[in-house]
Scaffold this motif. Sequence first.
Motif, PDB file in Angstrom:
ATOM      1  N   SER A  51      14.693  21.988  -4.712  1.00  0.00           N
ATOM      2  CA  SER A  51      15.731  22.205  -5.711  1.00  0.00           C
ATOM      3  C   SER A  51      16.951  22.891  -5.103  1.00  0.00           C
ATOM      4  O   SER A  51      18.099  22.502  -5.359  1.00  0.00           O
ATOM      5  N   LEU A  52      16.714  23.903  -4.272  1.00  0.00           N
ATOM      6  CA  LEU A  52      17.824  24.609  -3.632  1.00  0.00           C
ATOM      7  C   LEU A  52      18.591  23.679  -2.710  1.00  0.00           C
ATOM      8  O   LEU A  52      19.838  23.687  -2.696  1.00  0.00           O
ATOM      9  N   LEU A  53      17.888  22.857  -1.945  1.00  0.00           N
ATOM     10  CA  LEU A  53      18.564  21.931  -1.040  1.00  0.00           C
ATOM     11  C   LEU A  53      19.389  20.921  -1.829  1.00  0.00           C
ATOM     12  O   LEU A  53      20.525  20.598  -1.444  1.00  0.00           O
ATOM     13  N   THR A  54      18.851  20.431  -2.936  1.00  0.00           N
ATOM     14  CA  THR A  54      19.589  19.483  -3.777  1.00  0.00           C
ATOM     15  C   THR A  54      20.909  20.082  -4.249  1.00  0.00           C
ATOM     16  O   THR A  54      21.972  19.448  -4.167  1.00  0.00           O
ATOM     17  N   VAL A  55      20.851  21.324  -4.716  1.00  0.00           N
ATOM     18  CA  VAL A  55      22.055  21.989  -5.222  1.00  0.00           C
ATOM     19  C   VAL A  55      23.071  22.184  -4.104  1.00  0.00           C
ATOM     20  O   VAL A  55      24.277  21.922  -4.277  1.00  0.00           O
ATOM     21  N   ARG A  56      22.612  22.618  -2.958  1.00  0.00           N
ATOM     22  CA  ARG A  56      23.540  22.883  -1.848  1.00  0.00           C
ATOM     23  C   ARG A  56      24.202  21.598  -1.357  1.00  0.00           C
ATOM     24  O   ARG A  56      25.408  21.579  -1.044  1.00  0.00           O
ATOM     25  N   LEU A  57      23.434  20.532  -1.271  1.00  0.00           N
ATOM     26  CA  LEU A  57      24.014  19.274  -0.793  1.00  0.00           C
ATOM     27  C   LEU A  57      24.946  18.666  -1.840  1.00  0.00           C
ATOM     28  O   LEU A  57      25.984  18.089  -1.487  1.00  0.00           O
ATOM     29  N   GLN A  58      24.592  18.773  -3.111  1.00  0.00           N
ATOM     30  CA  GLN A  58      25.485  18.263  -4.155  1.00  0.00           C
ATOM     31  C   GLN A  58      26.849  18.940  -4.096  1.00  0.00           C
ATOM     32  O   GLN A  58      27.883  18.299  -4.301  1.00  0.00           O
ATOM     33  N   ALA A  59      26.841  20.228  -3.794  1.00  0.00           N
ATOM     34  CA  ALA A  59      28.108  20.959  -3.689  1.00  0.00           C
ATOM     35  C   ALA A  59      28.958  20.454  -2.527  1.00  0.00           C
ATOM     36  O   ALA A  59      30.181  20.631  -2.516  1.00  0.00           O
ATOM     37  N   MET A  60      28.315  19.804  -1.555  1.00  0.00           N
ATOM     38  CA  MET A  60      29.029  19.258  -0.404  1.00  0.00           C
ATOM     39  C   MET A  60      29.329  17.769  -0.581  1.00  0.00           C
ATOM     40  O   MET A  60      29.869  17.136   0.324  1.00  0.00           O
ATOM     41  N   GLY A  61      28.949  17.206  -1.715  1.00  0.00           N
ATOM     42  CA  GLY A  61      29.158  15.786  -1.937  1.00  0.00           C
ATOM     43  C   GLY A  61      28.209  14.920  -1.126  1.00  0.00           C
ATOM     44  O   GLY A  61      28.563  13.798  -0.735  1.00  0.00           O
ATOM     45  N   VAL A  62      27.003  15.406  -0.896  1.00  0.00           N
ATOM     46  CA  VAL A  62      26.007  14.709  -0.083  1.00  0.00           C
ATOM     47  C   VAL A  62      24.792  14.394  -0.948  1.00  0.00           C
ATOM     48  O   VAL A  62      24.297  15.261  -1.681  1.00  0.00           O
ATOM     49  N   ARG A  63      24.303  13.165  -0.866  1.00  0.00           N
ATOM     50  CA  ARG A  63      23.110  12.761  -1.612  1.00  0.00           C
ATOM     51  C   ARG A  63      21.862  13.143  -0.827  1.00  0.00           C
ATOM     52  O   ARG A  63      21.830  13.045   0.409  1.00  0.00           O
ATOM     53  N   LEU A  64      20.827  13.543  -1.541  1.00  0.00           N
ATOM     54  CA  LEU A  64      19.553  13.912  -0.923  1.00  0.00           C
ATOM     55  C   LEU A  64      18.497  12.885  -1.296  1.00  0.00           C
ATOM     56  O   LEU A  64      18.324  12.540  -2.468  1.00  0.00           O
ATOM     57  N   VAL A  65      17.781  12.406  -0.293  1.00  0.00           N
ATOM     58  CA  VAL A  65      16.653  11.494  -0.492  1.00  0.00           C
ATOM     59  C   VAL A  65      15.408  12.182   0.068  1.00  0.00           C
ATOM     60  O   VAL A  65      15.390  12.578   1.240  1.00  0.00           O
TER      61      VAL A  65
END
Length: 333
Positions: A50-64
């Motif tokens: 969850s933390l990684l998802t939030v951090r990457l979303q803030a950078m405009g990066v999708r997480l798979v």
Amino acid sequence: MLTSNLSIVFQGPVDVMTGQVYHALRQTRRAFPEAEMIVSTWRQTPAEDSLLTVRLQAMGVRLVLSDDPGPLVGEDASGRWHCNLNRLRQSTLAGLDAASHPLAIKLRTDTWLSSRALLCLLEQAVLQDAGPPRPPAYRVFRRRVINATWFARDPKGSLPFLYHPGDILLAGLTADVRLFFSAPPADASLFRPARMPGLWCAWRYVPEQWFWVHAIAQVTGRPRWAGNFSTSAQDVGDSEQFYLANFMPFTPRQLGLHWPKYWRRYPLRGLFSLYTPTRWRHRAGDGRPAPVRALFSRLLTGLWRGGYRLRAQLLRHPGLRRLAKRLFTTHRG
């Protein structure tokens, strides 16, 4: 613009609490502000994911996220050997399947791009299909795929690895990059130590070889190369022709590619065993090296080949293999 048709897929482990992958993403985003960026890694704990998802979303990066298939493990008299082939396969395919653009760059999570040099190379080598003619019998990809010279093995170089393009960076049509990683999962039968002049290898195929020979077989219907104990003149010739027809190597400097781990763990490893852009152009029929330079290269390649043959002889002894494994082996998917 070309960057709006580009997906950049970072594959590999991510420590959500450290800054390494975030640094790589920031550096690459500066160079490619309009590109789709994807990080493909494995599930950890729900809180970390969850933390990684939030951090990457803030950078405009999708997480798979994928389940971690774990390493393959083989054993011999020197102990256990680990291979992360299935980890690399699963997370890379998941990231490429999520890519929505026609062009893709595949990177590791510990690498980054600091310039836009790849855009010109993609335009010329991929979209315009520039370069020497591609013999139809050896075509696997629709267009050539750009390859970093790191670990792009020359079958006529100082180490007799065949069918071994580098996997540190691949860039081309998304369908072609996806095809490269489309091999089936491997199992422990992959562990079959190979001994030949100049090479001792714990695996019948290392990951890059596994992917490439399966891609070739899938497209051409040719029988798969037998692995690291088969080095006939025909094997060497076919290995080279398949590389020349489907890949185009460039140095990290030409690509704007950074991989600090190389200089910490692998400096000069495999020297004179890799394709260089000059060597590739000469072999592909697009220019000839200067005679003095070519002679110097042959002499140094022969010298290093002799050293690798001595090393292969030493690695026949389990105790020396155990020592080499402790000193040089790293585990990463």
